[in-house]
Structures are given as C-alpha cells and as structure tokens.
Design a protein around this motif. Structure first.
Motif, PDB file in Angstrom:
ATOM      1  N   ALA A   1       9.258   3.135  12.580  1.00 15.65           N
ATOM      2  CA  ALA A   1      10.517   3.116  11.837  1.00 15.65           C
ATOM      3  C   ALA A   1      10.475   2.096  10.709  1.00 15.65           C
ATOM      4  O   ALA A   1      11.068   2.307   9.635  1.00 15.65           O
TER       5      ALA A   1
ATOM      6  N   THR B   1       7.623   1.036   9.068  1.00 10.20           N
ATOM      7  CA  THR B   1       6.663   1.447   8.044  1.00 10.20           C
ATOM      8  C   THR B   1       7.051   2.766   7.389  1.00 10.20           C
ATOM      9  O   THR B   1       6.611   3.060   6.280  1.00 10.20           O
ATOM     10  N   GLY B   2       7.865   3.567   8.087  1.00  7.94           N
ATOM     11  CA  GLY B   2       8.209   4.885   7.554  1.00  7.94           C
ATOM     12  C   GLY B   2       7.054   5.858   7.607  1.00  7.94           C
ATOM     13  O   GLY B   2       7.047   6.861   6.891  1.00  7.94           O
TER      14      GLY B   2
END
Length: 296
Positions: free
Chosen positions: A228, A230-231
């Motif tokens: 979440a 780092t995406g």
C-alpha cells in the motif's frame, strides 16, 4: 519324520490349493516372514519415498544450552566482518562506523590466521577524545578471543565466556581454519529470544524511506501494508496465501535464507538487498523499486 523332501508340509500344500488361479504365492510367503520377523515392508517403502519436512528452528529456552551446538548458531565465515592488523586508524574508524559493531576480529594475512579482536572502546580511549596524535598501532589494542569447535554445546561456550570474560569466539574447523563467529549476544538470544539494542529499528517502524523509491524494511513488515505504501504489487496471488512478511517473500523466491549483502531481483524488477541477517532468519532489507539507482 516331518521333513519336506518329498512334497512339502500339509499346511503349505493346503494353502496352495486354496489360492486362486494365477495368484502369486509371494504374499503368502511374505506374510509368513512378517509373522516371524514383524516385517512391514510395504509401509516402510512408502515412508521412504516421502520427503521429510525440514525441522523448524527451536524456540528460545534453557533447553537450547544443552541441545544446540556452536555450529548451529555461528555466523558463517563468508559473513564475518574482520580487519587486517595493517589497517590504518581512519580505515578502522570507518569500519566501525559502517557496520555498527563494538568488536571486530583482527587477522594477520587471512582470516584463517586470527590474532584476536579490537574493541571500539579501546580505540576511543587510546586515540580519541583529543589523544589521537601519536602513531597508530593496532597490535597494542588486540584483545584475546576464544577458539572453539563447532560441536561444542552452546551452554559450555557460554560458561567459558563468563569465566574468561571474553565475549567473542571463532569457530575452528578440523583443519584449523576459521569456520564461523559468534558472540555472547548470539548465545543469550537462544535462551531469551532476540535482543533489540539502540542500533535496531523501533518496533513500530516497519520501514523508513531512504530516498524516493528506496526503503529500509524490517523483515517482519506485513507485505500487504508495504504494498500500500509503494503502490506496487510485490507478491502474486499464490504467494499471498503462503506468506505474510517481507522476509518470507524473499525467502520464498530463493528457497533459503540469503546471506547479508545478497541482492535478489524479482520478476517485476524490484530489488531486495539483505541488509541484516543471520544463518536462521532475515532481519532487514533494502527495497528498491524499478528505475531507482543503487546508493553509492
């Protein structure tokens, strides 16, 4: 009387007559042997074909002092940080600063000819605090260390360290070469669990960002939470069902515990550099996203 020279015993003949046509007599003979010797050949063969799962590391406890050996705990030779006796003062200071240790082994030409250890406190008292103008000599700072075989119980080594007040030992193989290293802290951790000191990350700080796209991550950090941040998806659907932590993610990709300094590149381009680890577990990772240059 009663010999089987001319036709066999009546019991065996009766068993042969009652057997179905085309059926081998091997099961009957095997059953006879089983009654005599208690053999269970079919089950034994099946068990031999099943691979045994690796034994998990024993939990901390006093029983480990007797059960575990020095070779089970020691840091492998390739991961030992040591210094030559010819090192300069500035190089030695940088070595202590880089790795954060308070003690370092000292060797003459190679690590297989150790001389002892140097303590950061001795270096600071002798050449620090404004008293470092004299000529540097590492030899006069060398302290003794212990030399032990890998088969020694860790409880015996713990007692030797306590009596001789020496907190570092080198493991020596059968040929006299260095095989590993361990400290007093390594032994105590087998009894009370992992010891967190001032150099370790705080419990609530699973990661910190060094620069955009690069983090220092605790191995116990949850994979989903770090994804979440780092995406980016780090674990595929199959791996998500089997692992929870970032250390487990790297372990699954390699199938073993990596050495400190080892770099693992995943299929999605993410790099995992092992910052801290011991022979049994990963402790800290440096994670770089694709396109991020390594730190110099």
């Amino acid at each position: 009387m009663g010999q089987v020279a001319d036709g066999g015993s009546p019991a065996i003949a009766e068993a042969s007559e009652n057997s179905e046509p085309g059926q081998s007599s091997e099961p009957a003979s095997r059953g006879l042997l089983s009654r005599f010797f208690g053999a269970r050949a079919p089950e034994t063969e099946i068990q031999a074909e099943q691979p045994k799962a690796p034994l998990p590391a024993p939990p901390p406890g006093l029983g480990n002092l007797r059960r575990m050996r020095v070779g089970d705990v020691a840091i492998p030779k390739v991961e030992i940080e040591a210094v030559p006796v010819t090192i300069t003062r500035d190089e030695l200071v940088e070595k202590f600063r880089e790795h954060g240790y308070s003690r370092l082994p000292v060797f003459k030409e190679t690590l297989d000819t150790p001389l002892g250890l140097v303590h950061l406190k001795d270096l600071a008292l002798e050449y620090g605090f404004g008293s470092g103008n004299g000529r540097f000599s590492l030899r006069k700072l060398i302290r003794p260390l212990l030399y032990v075989p890998p088969s020694m119980p860790i409880g015996v080594l713990l007692q030797k360290m306590q009596v001789q007040r020496i907190h570092m030992a080198l493991v020596i193989d059968e040929y006299g070469g260095v095989d590993g290293l361990l400290t007093l802290e390594d032994l105590i951790e087998q009894v009370i669990g992992e010891i967190e000191d001032e150099h370790d990350e705080a419990d609530d700080a699973y990661w910190r960002e060094e620069k955009p796209g690069q983090w220092i991550v605790q191995a116990r950090a949850p994979v989903c939470d770090f994804e979440a941040v780092t995406g980016m998806r780090l674990a595929d659907a199959e791996a998500e069902d089997e692992i929870d932590s970032m250390g487990g993610l790297v372990f699954m990709q390699l199938g073993r515990v990596p050495a400190r300094g080892e770099v693992v590149v995943a299929e999605n381009g993410v790099e995992y550099e092992v910052v801290d680890a011991d022979p049994r577990r990963i402790k800290r990772l440096r994670v770089r996203l694709p396109g991020v240059a390594p730190a110099e």
